[in-house]
Design an enzyme around this catalytic site. Structure first.
Site, PDB file in Angstrom:
ATOM      1  N   GLY A 133      47.448  39.903  37.694  1.00 15.55           N
ATOM      2  CA  GLY A 133      46.630  40.974  38.247  1.00 15.55           C
ATOM      3  C   GLY A 133      45.370  40.514  38.956  1.00 15.55           C
ATOM      4  O   GLY A 133      45.345  39.497  39.658  1.00 15.55           O
ATOM      5  N   SER A 134      44.311  41.283  38.747  1.00 18.67           N
ATOM      6  CA  SER A 134      43.083  41.120  39.530  1.00 18.67           C
ATOM      7  C   SER A 134      42.335  39.826  39.274  1.00 18.67           C
ATOM      8  O   SER A 134      41.380  39.519  39.992  1.00 18.67           O
ATOM      9  CB  SER A 134      42.159  42.309  39.280  1.00 18.67           C
ATOM     10  N   THR A 135      42.743  39.040  38.272  1.00 19.51           N
ATOM     11  CA  THR A 135      42.115  37.719  38.113  1.00 19.51           C
ATOM     12  C   THR A 135      42.360  36.870  39.359  1.00 19.51           C
ATOM     13  O   THR A 135      41.597  35.949  39.646  1.00 19.51           O
ATOM     14  CB  THR A 135      42.665  36.987  36.878  1.00 19.51           C
ATOM     15  N   PHE A 136      43.425  37.194  40.122  1.00 22.96           N
ATOM     16  CA  PHE A 136      43.734  36.463  41.354  1.00 22.96           C
ATOM     17  C   PHE A 136      42.748  36.761  42.482  1.00 22.96           C
ATOM     18  O   PHE A 136      42.653  35.992  43.444  1.00 22.96           O
ATOM     19  CB  PHE A 136      45.157  36.816  41.821  1.00 22.96           C
ATOM     20  N   LYS A 137      42.052  37.885  42.387  1.00 24.38           N
ATOM     21  CA  LYS A 137      41.106  38.243  43.448  1.00 24.38           C
ATOM     22  C   LYS A 137      40.012  37.187  43.583  1.00 24.38           C
ATOM     23  O   LYS A 137      39.483  36.974  44.667  1.00 24.38           O
ATOM     24  CB  LYS A 137      40.512  39.621  43.175  1.00 24.38           C
TER      25      LYS A 137
END
Length: 581
Positions: free
Chosen positions: A292-296
């Site tokens: 999820g958003s940890t990739f942002k």
């Protein structure tokens, strides 16, 4: 004329006796000497047998003394003794695995003298993990040899030996002992009959069993105190959320050393066969997830590093959802307006990040992911490593580029993510994760992925997420925690489930001079009273990160200081709405 007697006859008293009897005294003297010689021979033989009996008795007493003496865990080996398998210690000389001498209890059923039922009851009273019926079955088997039990402690072996059944024998056998039970089970693994099966035991099986190296203990990078804290906090969240599993890793950002690695539920390596096989699955290195958003964090770092983003007040329009190739990309906390880079990050905007990724482009995105090691198995010594899942180049179009930008469409392990975050915050250098202790000054040079300037900016943005964004519950006073939440729907039957997700928090501290990365994950949280029913990372896992940091910080020499912090004033000036948790 009569012959005169000889002088010898007079002296010997033979005068007056017939001459034929003159040899009789000589024969008697010879017989007496033979009798004495025979007596001496018998005496010597008796003494020799006596000495042999004494020797056997001494050996038996020595054997019994070994049976009576219980091995002391952690005790020093006698000088010059080389274990049959090398010992394993943590970085601070805490014993994690060693080999001790146990006993196998065997029986020759055909030679049994005593009553098998009575004997079974007596042995069962000594071995509480065995049943009377089970022991009776072994005692009455038709085989010529059967094991009643293995890994029997010396004092138990002695009590069984004292029963006096001649058909029962005690066999010494080296056994592997893990004195801390489940602690770091997925790191250490286990060995069976002297052969490593999983974990470090398998990865370094040759080194641990080779006579030339097994005498030198192996020191891991693991810190048992940090490991215990991580397992304790993750276990508490697992229970509270009634989740399928939990996992976490603590990594030194400068050396790549793994200080702790936890996968729950876990198992006892002393008896791996008694655990559910699912507990032996390593969720940290062998499990791959869409995180999820940890990739942002990575997408923004790529955009900064390539010049796609040149200013924090640069905006991407997040007014409307993106519709592409039959799919819709939307924001969970939509602002429905153009957003600056800090706003995209702290509000975790999928739309803004997707547009940024599209501008970055497939080729540059893929090149960075390749440099970060996301297109191959994670670099760590464990044999239990899975390959990441990502689309083939032929199917890696604009949609895939967008969704990968915010953590969907690419599945990696927590080891991948922790190593990448270390590179983001340590100045931009990727170093492989390692389970071996790295001596001061011997850290690998690593590979530069991001510029130092990009790393500086990302540290401030990560700190901002914790002070003013979705990660506020991860804050730990004085430790300057930075990080990013990630909540991703789980794939089920090829489709995303709206009722099951993976909640992740990737953190580092202290952000003004990062030393450690902490990545934690909960698989399918159910929500609870403590989280007000929410299942998102900011509510479920971020509070655990705060507790973990506060527990391990002092252990690792990080002193809390409420007067220190990262300057985020310039970033705050670009934010116009408060972020939800």
């Amino acid at each position: 004329m009569t012959a005169l007697p000889l002088r010898s006859e007079i002296l010997s008293g033979a005068v007056g006796r017939p001459r034929s009897a003159a040899s009789s005294p000589i024969q008697l003297a010879g017989q007496r000497q033979q009798t004495l010689a025979l007596g001496r021979q018998r005496l010597m033989t008796g003494l020799l047998l006596f000495c042999i009996a004494i020797g056997v008795l001494v050996l038996r007493l020595a054997d019994l003394s070994l049976l009576q003496g219980r091995p002391t865990v952690g005790a020093n080996r006698s000088t010059g003794a080389i274990p049959v398998r090398g010992d394993i210690y943590d970085r601070n000389n805490v014993e994690l695995a060693r080999t001790f001498e146990a006993y196998g209890i065997a029986v020759a059923p055909r030679k049994l003298v005593g009553n098998p039922r009575v004997l079974a009851e007596q042995i069962a009273a000594i071995l509480p993990d065995k049943t009377v019926d089970g022991i009776y079955k072994e005692l009455t088997a038709r085989n010529s040899f059967r094991y009643i039990s293995r890994r029997v402690l010396p004092e138990q072996a002695k009590r069984i030996n004292d029963l006096g059944e001649p058909a029962i024998t005690l066999e010494r056998e080296p056994e592997r002992l893990y004195p801390n039970l489940n602690l770091a089970a997925h790191v250490i693994g286990y060995a069976v009959d002297g052969v490593g099966k999983v974990g470090v035991e398998k990865a370094f099986d040759h080194r641990l069993s080779d006579p030339s190296t097994r005498g030198t203990p192996m020191h891991l990078s693991i810190d048992a105190r940090v490991q215990q804290a991580l397992e304790s906090e993750m276990g508490a969240v697992l229970a509270d959320q009634r989740a399928q599993g939990a996992a976490g890793i603590v990594l030194d950002v400068q050396t790549g050393e793994v200080l702790a690695l936890a996968s729950l539920p876990d198992f006892n390596p002393n008896a791996p066969g008694k655990s559910d096989p699912a507990t032996r699955y390593n969720k940290v290195s062998y499990g791959v997830y869409e995180l999820g958003s940890t990739f942002k964090t990575l997408t923004i770092a790529m955009a900064l590093d390539t010049g796609v983003v040149t200013s924090m007040n640069q905006k991407y329009d997040a007014t409307n959802p993106i519709r592409i190739a039959g799919f819709t990309i939307h924001d969970d906390h939509a602002l429905r307006r153009p957003e600056t880079i800090p706003e995209i990050f702290i509000h975790s905007s999928n739309i803004g990040t997707a547009k940024m990724a599209a501008e970055l482009g497939r080729d540059r995105q893929r090149a960075y992911l390749d440099k970060l090691g996301f297109l191959k198995q994670a670099e760590i010594e464990l044999p239990e490593r899975a390959s990441p899942h990502f689309p083939p180049l032929s199917n890696w179009g604009e949609l895939a580029t967008m969704t990968i930008g915010f953590g969907h469409g690419l599945s990696v392990s927590l080891v991948h993510l922790a190593s990448a975050y270390a590179a983001v915050v340590n100045g931009g250098v990727l170093r492989p994760a390692t389970l071996l202790k790295v001596e001061p000054g011997h850290a690998p040079a690593g590979t530069r992925v991001f510029s130092p300037g990009t790393s500086d900016t990302m540290r401030a943005l990560l700190r901002l997420v914790v002070t003013d964004g979705t990660g506020r519950k991860a804050d730990a006073p004085g430790y300057r925690v930075g990080g990013k939440t990630g909540t991703a729907e789980k794939l089920s039957g090829g489709r995303y489930s709206k009722h099951a997700n993976v909640s992740t928090f990737a953190a580092a501290f202290p952000m003004d001079h990062p030393r450690y990365v902490v990545v934690t994950m909960i698989d399918d949280p159910q929500g609870s009273k403590a989280t007000y029913g929410f299942r998102t990372a900011g509510m479920v896992i971020a509070p655990a990160v705060s507790r973990i940091v506060q527990r391990i910080g002092p252990i690792l020499g990080v002193t809390p200081d409420v007067n220190k912090d990262v300057d985020v004033a310039a970033l705050l000036s670009e934010i116009h709405d408060k972020a939800a948790e």
